[in-house]
Design an enzyme around this catalytic site. Structure first.
Site, PDB file in Angstrom:
ATOM      1  N   ASP A   1      12.404 -25.081   4.915  1.00  0.00           N
ATOM      2  CA  ASP A   1      11.205 -24.257   5.140  1.00  0.00           C
ATOM      3  C   ASP A   1      11.453 -22.973   5.927  1.00  0.00           C
ATOM      4  OD1 ASP A   1      10.164 -26.886   7.413  1.00  0.00           O
ATOM      5  OD2 ASP A   1      11.367 -25.098   7.879  1.00  0.00           O
TER       6      ASP A   1
ATOM      7  N   HIS B   1      20.627 -28.410   3.518  1.00  0.00           N
ATOM      8  CA  HIS B   1      20.068 -28.629   2.182  1.00  0.00           C
ATOM      9  C   HIS B   1      19.495 -27.354   1.573  1.00  0.00           C
ATOM     10  CE1 HIS B   1      19.771 -33.161   3.201  1.00  0.00           C
ATOM     11  NE2 HIS B   1      20.978 -32.800   2.840  1.00  0.00           N
TER      12      HIS B   1
HETATM   13  C1  BV8 Z   1      25.406 -35.865  -3.002  1.00  0.00           C
HETATM   14  C2  BV8 Z   1      16.211 -30.778  -0.283  1.00  0.00           C
HETATM   15  C3  BV8 Z   1      27.285 -36.008  -4.371  1.00  0.00           C
HETATM   16  C4  BV8 Z   1      15.478 -30.998  -1.553  1.00  0.00           C
HETATM   17  C5  BV8 Z   1      17.048 -33.018   0.131  1.00  0.00           C
HETATM   18  C6  BV8 Z   1      25.687 -42.794   0.260  1.00  0.00           C
HETATM   19  C7  BV8 Z   1      24.900 -43.906   0.237  1.00  0.00           C
HETATM   20  C8  BV8 Z   1      23.756 -43.925  -0.615  1.00  0.00           C
HETATM   21  C9  BV8 Z   1      23.393 -42.834  -1.409  1.00  0.00           C
HETATM   22  C10 BV8 Z   1      24.180 -41.731  -1.378  1.00  0.00           C
HETATM   23  C11 BV8 Z   1      25.332 -41.715  -0.565  1.00  0.00           C
HETATM   24  N1  BV8 Z   1      25.897 -40.511  -0.722  1.00  0.00           N
HETATM   25  C12 BV8 Z   1      25.156 -39.774  -1.604  1.00  0.00           C
HETATM   26  C13 BV8 Z   1      24.104 -40.502  -2.016  1.00  0.00           C
HETATM   27  C14 BV8 Z   1      23.050 -40.054  -2.928  1.00  0.00           C
HETATM   28  C15 BV8 Z   1      21.964 -39.198  -2.237  1.00  0.00           C
HETATM   29  C16 BV8 Z   1      21.262 -40.011  -1.172  1.00  0.00           C
HETATM   30  O1  BV8 Z   1      21.538 -39.908   0.012  1.00  0.00           O
HETATM   31  N2  BV8 Z   1      20.283 -40.815  -1.632  1.00  0.00           N
HETATM   32  C17 BV8 Z   1      19.479 -41.602  -0.654  1.00  0.00           C
HETATM   33  C18 BV8 Z   1      18.009 -41.451  -1.006  1.00  0.00           C
HETATM   34  C19 BV8 Z   1      19.883 -43.022  -0.668  1.00  0.00           C
HETATM   35  N3  BV8 Z   1      22.544 -37.997  -1.638  1.00  0.00           N
HETATM   36  C20 BV8 Z   1      22.688 -36.912  -2.447  1.00  0.00           C
HETATM   37  O2  BV8 Z   1      22.346 -36.858  -3.606  1.00  0.00           O
HETATM   38  C21 BV8 Z   1      23.335 -35.688  -1.787  1.00  0.00           C
HETATM   39  N4  BV8 Z   1      24.328 -35.146  -2.667  1.00  0.00           N
HETATM   40  O3  BV8 Z   1      25.658 -36.932  -2.519  1.00  0.00           O
HETATM   41  O4  BV8 Z   1      26.166 -35.243  -3.946  1.00  0.00           O
HETATM   42  C22 BV8 Z   1      28.288 -35.071  -4.742  1.00  0.00           C
HETATM   43  C23 BV8 Z   1      29.417 -35.032  -3.976  1.00  0.00           C
HETATM   44  C24 BV8 Z   1      30.429 -34.184  -4.378  1.00  0.00           C
HETATM   45  C25 BV8 Z   1      30.267 -33.409  -5.523  1.00  0.00           C
HETATM   46  C26 BV8 Z   1      29.080 -33.449  -6.255  1.00  0.00           C
HETATM   47  C27 BV8 Z   1      28.050 -34.277  -5.827  1.00  0.00           C
HETATM   48  C28 BV8 Z   1      22.303 -34.550  -1.582  1.00  0.00           C
HETATM   49  C29 BV8 Z   1      21.186 -34.999  -0.736  1.00  0.00           C
HETATM   50  C30 BV8 Z   1      20.226 -33.820  -0.437  1.00  0.00           C
HETATM   51  C31 BV8 Z   1      18.941 -33.940  -1.195  1.00  0.00           C
HETATM   52  N5  BV8 Z   1      17.996 -32.890  -0.791  1.00  0.00           N
HETATM   53  N6  BV8 Z   1      16.214 -32.000   0.456  1.00  0.00           N
HETATM   54  C32 BV8 Z   1      14.058 -30.556  -1.545  1.00  0.00           C
HETATM   55  O5  BV8 Z   1      13.460 -30.436  -0.489  1.00  0.00           O
HETATM   56  O6  BV8 Z   1      13.573 -30.316  -2.642  1.00  0.00           O
HETATM   57  S1  BV8 Z   1      16.939 -34.549   0.971  1.00  0.00           S
HETATM   58  C33 BV8 Z   1      15.471 -34.535   1.899  1.00  0.00           C
HETATM   59  O7  BV8 Z   1      15.255 -35.867   2.287  1.00  0.00           O
HETATM   60  C34 BV8 Z   1      15.547 -33.811   3.212  1.00  0.00           C
HETATM   61  O8  BV8 Z   1      16.211 -32.608   3.174  1.00  0.00           O
HETATM   62  C35 BV8 Z   1      16.255 -34.793   4.121  1.00  0.00           C
HETATM   63  O9  BV8 Z   1      17.614 -34.634   4.083  1.00  0.00           O
HETATM   64  C36 BV8 Z   1      15.992 -36.106   3.485  1.00  0.00           C
HETATM   65  C37 BV8 Z   1      15.288 -37.009   4.417  1.00  0.00           C
HETATM   66  O10 BV8 Z   1      14.142 -36.448   4.778  1.00  0.00           O
HETATM   67  P1  BV8 Z   1      13.711 -36.301   6.330  1.00  0.00           P
HETATM   68  O11 BV8 Z   1      13.873 -34.883   6.681  1.00  0.00           O
HETATM   69  O12 BV8 Z   1      14.357 -37.309   7.188  1.00  0.00           O
HETATM   70  O13 BV8 Z   1      12.173 -36.623   6.114  1.00  0.00           O
HETATM   71  P2  BV8 Z   1      11.468 -38.032   5.861  1.00  0.00           P
HETATM   72  O14 BV8 Z   1      10.152 -37.720   5.263  1.00  0.00           O
HETATM   73  O15 BV8 Z   1      12.347 -38.983   5.163  1.00  0.00           O
HETATM   74  O16 BV8 Z   1      11.280 -38.582   7.348  1.00  0.00           O
HETATM   75  C38 BV8 Z   1      10.505 -37.855   8.267  1.00  0.00           C
HETATM   76  C39 BV8 Z   1      10.689 -38.557   9.608  1.00  0.00           C
HETATM   77  O17 BV8 Z   1       9.991 -37.812  10.606  1.00  0.00           O
HETATM   78  C40 BV8 Z   1      10.134 -39.976   9.621  1.00  0.00           C
HETATM   79  O18 BV8 Z   1      11.071 -40.815  10.259  1.00  0.00           O
HETATM   80  C41 BV8 Z   1       8.837 -39.851  10.454  1.00  0.00           C
HETATM   81  O19 BV8 Z   1       8.575 -41.009  11.203  1.00  0.00           O
HETATM   82  C42 BV8 Z   1       9.173 -38.677  11.361  1.00  0.00           C
HETATM   83  N7  BV8 Z   1       8.011 -37.867  11.794  1.00  0.00           N
HETATM   84  C43 BV8 Z   1       6.920 -37.527  11.064  1.00  0.00           C
HETATM   85  N8  BV8 Z   1       6.094 -36.716  11.814  1.00  0.00           N
HETATM   86  C44 BV8 Z   1       6.709 -36.534  13.017  1.00  0.00           C
HETATM   87  C45 BV8 Z   1       7.930 -37.272  13.008  1.00  0.00           C
HETATM   88  N9  BV8 Z   1       8.765 -37.310  14.076  1.00  0.00           N
HETATM   89  C46 BV8 Z   1       8.381 -36.598  15.187  1.00  0.00           C
HETATM   90  N10 BV8 Z   1       7.245 -35.849  15.253  1.00  0.00           N
HETATM   91  C47 BV8 Z   1       6.378 -35.806  14.207  1.00  0.00           C
HETATM   92  N11 BV8 Z   1       5.256 -35.076  14.313  1.00  0.00           N
END
Ligand code: BV8
Length: 232
Positions: A98, A113
């Site tokens: 953002d 990201h």
């Molecule tokens: C890749 C941009 C390979 C997109 C994003 C190992 C194990 C398992 C799976 C994998 C692994 N390695 C890779 C994978 C696959 C995958 C992955 O991780 N899958 C997961 C779901 C299991 N990873 C990938 O695909 C990555 N790439 O591995 O490529 C490769 C390698 C070499 C060559 C070629 C390829 C790429 C991952 C990036 C994806 N893009 N974002 C877009 O926005 O359109 S990910 C996106 O979700 C975010 O950027 C962030 O990274 C992620 C998690 O989100 P958070 O920011 O944590 O947000 P979330 O909503 O989940 O949580 C919010 C938190 O805040 C909560 O805990 C809540 O309680 C808290 N909260 C809320 N309000 C407040 C608060 N806290 C305090 N105050 C508040 N007010």
């Protein structure tokens, strides 16, 4: 117990996620009203979807551009930027696309990201900033569709960003993780570098996460309030 105080540290890293921007009105990814609970990323936020139907992917990203353009940094973003002004060695590593850390005045933010406000032409190998909302032109001058410069699932992260992030985490004396659920890799693995380096580690979140056990201090509450409690 008083949380660790920023004033007692010199090499600080902030590692932030969508919870950092929640108080600015930007929906998080998971949980109630999260982006991925409304949109299936396989249809809107991955290379295959972009090649299949670029107009649909751009409609989705224009919706996000409009929504984010209407939001401003919150007191949490301003606090992080203030720490960096006082301690220029402070590094901000974010998973957010953002741009609100920069809008709050933070500099040299590592955008793991990518960014909603950058586009690239993979045909010409060019990349440029574009803050229009909706985007003024979906196609490059060469005729190819511009692609949001965002790291979608399945995309590799920029090796230079990974190197900078790993170096900062390995050398920090305080790591503050703010508003991330710690479920997406390789980003979720990065904080371990700080633990290995003997840093004091703090997790700020409304609730426990799958990685909470890694942290010495778990501050449960809103990002802006918990950050303020570390700057008393
Ligand atoms: C890749 C941009 C390979 C997109 C994003 C190992 C194990 C398992 C799976 C994998 C692994 N390695 C890779 C994978 C696959 C995958 C992955 O991780 N899958 C997961 C779901 C299991 N990873 C990938 O695909 C990555 N790439 O591995 O490529 C490769 C390698 C070499 C060559 C070629 C390829 C790429 C991952 C990036 C994806 N893009 N974002 C877009 O926005 O359109 S990910 C996106 O979700 C975010 O950027 C962030 O990274 C992620 C998690 O989100 P958070 O920011 O944590 O947000 P979330 O909503 O989940 O949580 C919010 C938190 O805040 C909560 O805990 C809540 O309680 C808290 N909260 C809320 N309000 C407040 C608060 N806290 C305090 N105050 C508040 N007010």
């Amino acid at each position: 117990m008083t949380p660790p105080q920023i004033k007692d540290f010199h090499r600080i890293v902030f590692f932030t996620g969508a919870g950092m921007s929640a108080e600015s009105g930007i929906p998080t990814y998971r949980g109630q009203g999260g982006v991925w609970s409304q949109y299936n990323w396989e249809d809107y936020a991955c290379q295959d979807a972009f090649e299949r139907d670029p107009e649909k992917v751009w409609d989705f990203h224009d919706t996000r551009r409009r929504a984010v353009a209407a939001c401003a940094p919150n007191p949490g973003h301003l606090a992080v930027a203030a720490v960096q002004r006082d301690r220029p060695a402070t590094v901000v590593i974010t998973q957010n696309i953002d741009g609100l850390h920069q809008l709050a005045g933070a500099s040299s933010v590592i955008e793991l990201h990518g960014s909603l406000w950058r586009v690239r032409c993979d045909a010409e190998g060019t990349i440029h900033d574009d803050r229009s909302a909706p985007i003024a032109a979906r196609r490059c001058g060469c005729g190819a569709y511009l692609r949001p410069d965002i790291v979608w699932f399945g995309d590799a992260l920029d090796p230079a960003n990974m190197r900078r992030a790993i170096a900062a985490l390995a050398g920090c004396d305080l790591l503050v993780s703010v508003g991330t659920s710690g479920v997406v890799y390789p980003a979720a693995d990065l904080p371990r570098r700080a633990m290995k380096g003997g840093a004091v580690t703090v997790e700020i979140n409304l609730e426990d996460t799958p990685v909470s056990d890694l942290y010495q201090h778990r501050l449960r509450g809103k990002a802006s309030e918990m950050l303020a409690s570390m700057m008393a």
